[in-house]
Scaffold this active site. Structure first.
Site, PDB file in Angstrom:
ATOM      1  N   LYS A  84       0.862  -1.119   0.131  1.00  0.00           N
ATOM      2  CA  LYS A  84      -0.065   0.076  -0.103  1.00  0.00           C
ATOM      3  C   LYS A  84       0.756   1.425   0.081  1.00  0.00           C
ATOM      4  O   LYS A  84       1.693   1.420   0.797  1.00  0.00           O
ATOM      5  CB  LYS A  84      -0.888  -0.071   1.299  1.00  0.00           C
TER       6      LYS A  84
HETATM    7  C1  E4P Z   1      -8.000   0.461   4.239  1.00  0.00           C
HETATM    8  O1  E4P Z   1      -7.334  -0.179   3.775  1.00  0.00           O
HETATM    9  C2  E4P Z   1      -7.837   1.111   5.535  1.00  0.00           C
HETATM   10  O2  E4P Z   1      -7.072   0.429   6.385  1.00  0.00           O
HETATM   11  C3  E4P Z   1      -9.156   1.345   6.332  1.00  0.00           C
HETATM   12  O3  E4P Z   1     -10.340   1.128   5.565  1.00  0.00           O
HETATM   13  C4  E4P Z   1      -9.444   2.756   6.988  1.00  0.00           C
HETATM   14  O4  E4P Z   1     -10.608   2.512   7.485  1.00  0.00           O
HETATM   15  P1  E4P Z   1     -10.987   3.707   8.740  1.00  0.00           P
HETATM   16  O5  E4P Z   1     -11.303   4.928   8.225  1.00  0.00           O
HETATM   17  O6  E4P Z   1     -11.954   2.951   9.621  1.00  0.00           O
HETATM   18  O7  E4P Z   1      -9.757   3.911   9.500  1.00  0.00           O
END
Ligand code: E4P
Length: 231
Positions: A84
């Protein structure tokens, strides 16, 4: 639609995987930090639990050189890892290079359709629009998802849409209706998908009625030894 669990917690991942409908895991620096384990070892442990599923692990550098160094390193850890990167200009620059090297990249922290268009052009494997965080500021998370899916269809981009920051079952359902390739959700939301009060109430009534008529129905589910002793 594929289900990813948005967690780095091994117990949650084990529980989810045992249900047989988890296709992968997304982590981020916040989720990994909560587990208080060495990063590489912990990601490898997740890979072991998820078996054939994809595991997303994120870089923490914000300059292209640093991002490239970390992404190339993370990509060597396990064949099921997708790296990522943040959707910032340095991240996109790194993406353009890494995608040509065959490294699968998930572009994260996407909050607009132009960002999604750019990362698809640069060869992202996944694009992660954060629906819940947009809703939090009064914007339209699902609206963004719709825009991205429409644009990608229009040009046949191969980038898979990973609806992220899903906060409740209706987010998951709407993402599925729109044809999102993947939805990633916290374990709590994943569990909510399984539940319905009418299922619980219905089951309770079935079992009560069965119990009332037990003598007539016979004890066919008891082990053979118990049945023979009762004869
Ligand atoms: C995605 O890869 C992220 O880790 C995640 O969906 C972030 O979500 P949040 O807004 O609940 O932290």
């Amino acid at each position: 639609m594929k289900f990813f669990l948005d967690t780095a917690n091994l117990d949650e991942i084990r529980h989810g995987v045992a249900l047989g409908v988890v296709d992968g895991v997304t982590t981020n620096p916040t989720l990994v930090a909560e587990e208080k384990q060495p990063f590489r070892e912990h990601i490898l442990e997740i890979c072991k639990v998820v078996k054939d599923g994809v595991v997303n692990a994120e870089v923490v550098s914000t300059d292209t050189e640093g991002i490239l160094r970390e992404a190339r390193e993370i990509a060597t850890w396990h064949p099921n890892i997708v790296v990522k990167l943040p959707t910032i200009p340095d991240g996109v620059r790194a993406l353009s290079i890494l995608s040509k090297e065959g490294i699968r990249v998930n572009m994260t922290l996407v909050f607009s359709a132009p960002q999604a268009l750019i990362v698809a052009k640069a060869g992202a494997y996944f694009v992660s629009p954060f629906l819940g965080r947009l809703d939090d500021i009064g914007a339209d998370g699902l609206g963004l998802l719709k825009e991205i899916i429409t644009i990608y269809k229009q040009y046949n981009f191969s980038t898979q849409v990973l609806a992220a920051s899903l906060r409740h079952p209706l987010h998951v359902l709407a993402a599925a209706e729109m044809g999102s390739h993947i939805g990633t959700m916290p374990f709590k939301v994943f569990e909510q998908l399984f539940r319905h009060p009418l299922t619980d109430r219905g089951l309770e009534a079935f079992l009560k009625d069965w119990e009332k008529a037990r003598e007539t129905l016979g004890d066919i589910f008891a082990p053979a030894a118990v049945r023979n002793a009762a004869r």
